[in-house]
Design an enzyme around this catalytic site. Structure first.
Site, PDB file in Angstrom:
ATOM      1  N   SER A   1       1.371  -7.036 -10.939  1.00 27.42           N
ATOM      2  CA  SER A   1       1.927  -7.982 -11.901  1.00 27.42           C
ATOM      3  C   SER A   1       0.945  -9.081 -12.291  1.00 27.42           C
ATOM      4  O   SER A   1       1.110  -9.717 -13.340  1.00 27.42           O
ATOM      5  CB  SER A   1       3.210  -8.611 -11.345  1.00 27.42           C
ATOM      6  OG  SER A   1       2.976  -9.187 -10.075  1.00 27.42           O
TER       7      SER A   1
ATOM      8  N   ASP B   1       6.405 -19.666  -6.566  1.00 24.90           N
ATOM      9  CA  ASP B   1       5.394 -18.689  -6.968  1.00 24.90           C
ATOM     10  C   ASP B   1       4.022 -19.365  -7.048  1.00 24.90           C
ATOM     11  O   ASP B   1       3.729 -20.101  -7.992  1.00 24.90           O
ATOM     12  CB  ASP B   1       5.762 -18.082  -8.320  1.00 24.90           C
ATOM     13  CG  ASP B   1       4.811 -16.962  -8.738  1.00 24.90           C
ATOM     14  OD1 ASP B   1       3.799 -16.746  -8.052  1.00 24.90           O
ATOM     15  OD2 ASP B   1       5.086 -16.311  -9.767  1.00 24.90           O
TER      16      ASP B   1
ATOM     17  N   HIS C   1       1.145 -15.896  -9.164  1.00 23.82           N
ATOM     18  CA  HIS C   1       0.943 -15.685 -10.598  1.00 23.82           C
ATOM     19  C   HIS C   1       0.502 -16.989 -11.252  1.00 23.82           C
ATOM     20  O   HIS C   1       0.385 -18.029 -10.598  1.00 23.82           O
ATOM     21  CB  HIS C   1       2.233 -15.169 -11.238  1.00 23.82           C
ATOM     22  CG  HIS C   1       2.681 -13.866 -10.668  1.00 23.82           C
ATOM     23  ND1 HIS C   1       3.566 -13.782  -9.601  1.00 23.82           N
ATOM     24  CD2 HIS C   1       2.371 -12.587 -10.998  1.00 23.82           C
ATOM     25  CE1 HIS C   1       3.773 -12.513  -9.303  1.00 23.82           C
ATOM     26  NE2 HIS C   1       3.067 -11.762 -10.132  1.00 23.82           N
TER      27      HIS C   1
END
Length: 446
Positions: A158, A403, A406
């Site tokens: 991702s 997170d 990312h």
């Protein structure tokens, strides 16, 4: 003596003047013919339209003075120092960002930090400054001209998709793509830019090799996976031959518990907590996976593309692990002397470089090109660029951790595409030099 323009010559002197100026006229005509013959031959060798060369950096115009060193990221000009575009510092850029979450629809919800209330904007206003040279800001028109009629695939996890979505947003100032996916599965998307006949694709393969989830929960509640370290993931290897550029990445999924297989036999595991199964370091499986990935690319009969390895992007959890209160709350980049790559991050990075060099050497036997898209140092310095808790609404009843893996869009990951464009331009330089060398060899044989 009085000089007249051609349309002003006195009638009686017309033929005399023409005879006198014949050598000059002939020379002018000859020069014009040569000019219009040579210029179209010269610039197509570079692979770029003439107007694009005006926006190249000064160092790129001096084509013959470059020598590629090491992994394709370091270049040297005559009488000047080597320039590594991946070593440098982050400096303020008040002109950024170049798109927003309201002008680009391609941003994944979990990286749409401004939509979900991130209060600061400073993380978007930095650019990467290499030591000793310049890295131009991404030029979408230039990028699309270079890749016209070609295709590019992002293969990995991702974070690779994160980069592809950044690229779509950066290109949106020129054109949005249309969805030409073969499947409704969001993990395997294809986009086409009609005006440029350019195709962009993403292939979901977080471990790069054949893998299967055997327990959705697992020892750490993140799943337990069987990794067949010597087997190709045919979900992407059977479709990749047609692509001109392939960007490989993998990293954070290898932190999850895995059982390692070779020749269909268990050879060990990563934190599987199974009796009589040897616990191996994380980079054991990581190394084997990259070795198999590169072997797949080097073994594909019809693959002629350029392979880019995008290096490991460190996370920035502080005050706890990802599942134990860890967060990334810094609001400025580090300076290069304030942190260093160490521990498991260093091991993963060096593992990638070592396997890359082996693959590059093997690929040269078939004329395949491997390039290192080395984002590791730049991103090590950006603890401020992650979504943290700004990937969903605070009141949403979802189980999502902070997170720090990312990257927000817009954000520092946009710089990866600055790197990518610069490397594509260098491919044009290399291609030109190779054609010059070939031309020289042909001349010597005559």
């Amino acid at each position: 003596m009085k000089v007249y323009a051609m349309n002003q010559l006195p009638f009686g002197s017309k033929h005399h003047a023409l005879r006198k100026h014949t050598p000059i006229i002939a020379l002018t005509v000859t020069f014009t013919l040569v000019l219009f013959t040579v210029v179209p031959l010269w610039y197509p060798l570079l692979g770029y339209p003439l107007y694009l060369l005006k926006s190249f950096s000064k160092s790129q115009i001096s084509i013959s003075s470059y020598v590629a060193v090491e992994y394709g990221s370091i270049y040297e000009r005559e009488s000047e120092q080597k320039c590594d575009i991946f070593t440098g510092e982050w400096i303020p850029n008040p002109h950024a960002p170049y798109y927003t979450n309201t002008t680009c629809w391609a941003i994944h919800e979990h990286q749409n930090c401004m939509k979900y209330g991130r209060p600061d904007t400073g993380f978007m206003k930095w650019r990467w400054q290499p030591d000793g040279c310049q890295l131009p800001v991404f030029n979408p028109a230039q990028f699309l001209e270079i890749v016209k009629g070609k295709s590019m695939a992002f293969v990995g996890d991702s974070v690779g998709r994160n980069q592809m979505q950044s690229l779509i947003c950066l290109l949106s100032r020129v054109e949005y793509p249309i969805d030409v996916s073969y499947t409704p599965d969001e993990h395997f998307k294809r986009w086409r830019y009609p005006s440029y006949n350019f195709t962009l694709a993403t292939f979901w393969t977080p471990h790069l090799v054949k893998a299967e989830e055997t327990d959705a929960n697992g020892p750490t509640h993140t799943g337990l996976f069987n990794l067949y370290l010597d087997e190709f993931d045919e979900g992407w290897t059977t479709q990749i031959e047609e692509f001109d550029y392939v960007i490989i990445n993998a990293g954070h999924w290898f932190y999850r518990p895995c059982i390692y297989y070779e020749n269909r036999k268990v050879v060990g595991c990563r934190f599987c907590l199974l009796e009589n199964v040897t616990d191996l370091p994380m980079y054991f499986g990581y190394r084997k996976a990259f070795r198999t990935t590169f072997r797949a690319l080097n073994s594909l009969k019809n693959y002629k593309g350029i392979t880019f390895l995008r290096t490991f992007s460190p996370s920035h959890f502080e005050n706890g692990e990802w599942n134990n209160g860890g967060d990334c709350v810094r609001r400025r980049p580090f300076r290069s002397n304030e942190t260093s790559l160490e521990g498991i991050n260093f091991e993963l990075y060096m593992t990638q470089l070592e396997e890359f060099k082996l693959a590059e050497k093997e690929g040269k036997k078939r004329g395949l090109r491997f390039r290192l898209l080395d984002t590791t140092q730049a991103m090590l310095l950006r603890p401020d660029g992650h979504p943290s808790r700004y990937g969903h609404w605070p009141h949403e009843n979802v189980t999502l951790y902070n997170d720090c893996v990312h990257w927000c869009l817009p954000g520092p990951i946009d710089t990866w595409n600055d790197f990518l464009l610069e490397m594509l331009k260098m491919e044009g330089v290399r291609s030109y030099e190779e054609k010059l060398d070939l031309s020289d060899r042909k001349m010597k044989l005559r």
